[in-house]
Design a protein around this motif. Structure first.
Motif, PDB file in Angstrom:
ATOM      1  N   ASN A 123       0.261   3.698   5.363  1.00  0.00           N
ATOM      2  CA  ASN A 123       0.355   3.437   3.924  1.00  0.00           C
ATOM      3  C   ASN A 123      -0.140   2.031   3.581  1.00  0.00           C
ATOM      4  OD1 ASN A 123       1.426   5.967   3.445  1.00  0.00           O
ATOM      5  ND2 ASN A 123       3.541   5.262   3.387  1.00  0.00           N
ATOM      6  N   ILE A 124       0.208   1.048   4.400  1.00  0.00           N
ATOM      7  CA  ILE A 124      -0.268  -0.319   4.160  1.00  0.00           C
ATOM      8  C   ILE A 124      -1.791  -0.359   4.256  1.00  0.00           C
ATOM      9  CG2 ILE A 124      -0.394  -2.660   5.122  1.00  0.00           C
ATOM     10  CD1 ILE A 124       2.554  -2.520   5.727  1.00  0.00           C
ATOM     11  N   THR A 125      -2.332   0.254   5.294  1.00  0.00           N
ATOM     12  CA  THR A 125      -3.786   0.265   5.485  1.00  0.00           C
ATOM     13  C   THR A 125      -4.495   0.924   4.302  1.00  0.00           C
ATOM     14  OG1 THR A 125      -3.497   0.305   7.882  1.00  0.00           O
ATOM     15  CG2 THR A 125      -5.637   0.992   7.039  1.00  0.00           C
ATOM     16  N   SER A 126      -3.966   2.041   3.825  1.00  0.00           N
ATOM     17  CA  SER A 126      -4.560   2.728   2.668  1.00  0.00           C
ATOM     18  C   SER A 126      -4.499   1.850   1.426  1.00  0.00           C
ATOM     19  CB  SER A 126      -3.829   4.044   2.402  1.00  0.00           C
ATOM     20  OG  SER A 126      -4.001   4.921   3.468  1.00  0.00           O
ATOM     21  N   TRP A 127      -3.365   1.201   1.226  1.00  0.00           N
ATOM     22  CA  TRP A 127      -3.189   0.317   0.069  1.00  0.00           C
ATOM     23  C   TRP A 127      -4.153  -0.863   0.140  1.00  0.00           C
ATOM     24  CZ3 TRP A 127      -0.291  -4.552  -0.134  1.00  0.00           C
ATOM     25  CH2 TRP A 127      -0.125  -5.037  -1.441  1.00  0.00           C
ATOM     26  N   GLN A 128      -4.330  -1.414   1.337  1.00  0.00           N
ATOM     27  CA  GLN A 128      -5.259  -2.525   1.502  1.00  0.00           C
ATOM     28  C   GLN A 128      -6.694  -2.089   1.173  1.00  0.00           C
ATOM     29  OE1 GLN A 128      -3.680  -3.642   5.565  1.00  0.00           O
ATOM     30  NE2 GLN A 128      -4.231  -5.652   4.772  1.00  0.00           N
TER      31      GLN A 128
END
Length: 139
Positions: A123-128
């Motif tokens: 989720n963090i990677t997608s948000w970034q």
């Protein structure tokens, strides 16, 4: 950051994202975080560097007491066990905020929480990627 995009609606209902860069211009320490109802995952992007105490806090009586207690082997009565844990953080921190409200037990490297870690880190990677985060390729 707030992203106005219909594709993010489902994610926004279940996750809250956060970004930290620095407290003062000389204290650069980028972090990204995601939180759902039970867990909080922090990615300390520059974890090799120390996390500084802000200059406006360093002269406070509370910080002076933490220093004194730490130097004398006394409990800090703060969320950290010692100053080394404050200054030098692991790359990933995963906390069960329902069962560990003070966030003392890092579960990021506990195999029992691997699925939760994988989901939240994705989720963090997608948000970034969605926000064009300049640190998105640092993994």
């Amino acid at each position: 950051s707030v992203v106005k995009n219909k594709q993010t609606t489902n994610t926004r209902k279940s996750n809250i994202y956060g970004s930290h860069i620095f407290h003062q211009s000389t204290m650069y320490y980028p972090m990204r975080t995601v939180r759902n109802e039970q867990y909080r995952l922090i990615h300390n992007l520059n974890f090799q560097a120390p996390f500084y105490i802000a200059g406006d806090l360093v002269t406070s009586p509370t910080w002076k007491q933490v220093l004194y207690d730490s130097e004398n082997g006394l409990p800090t009565k703060w969320y950290i066990q010692n100053l080394s844990n404050y200054y030098f953080r692991e790359e990933w921190e995963l906390f069960d905020i329902k069962n560990d409200a003070e966030q003392l037990n890092n579960l990021a490297y506990n195999n029992q929480y691997q699925d939760i870690f994988n989901e939240l880190s994705k989720n963090i990677t997608s948000w970034q990627s969605l926000t064009n985060d300049p640190w998105r390729n640092c993994n």
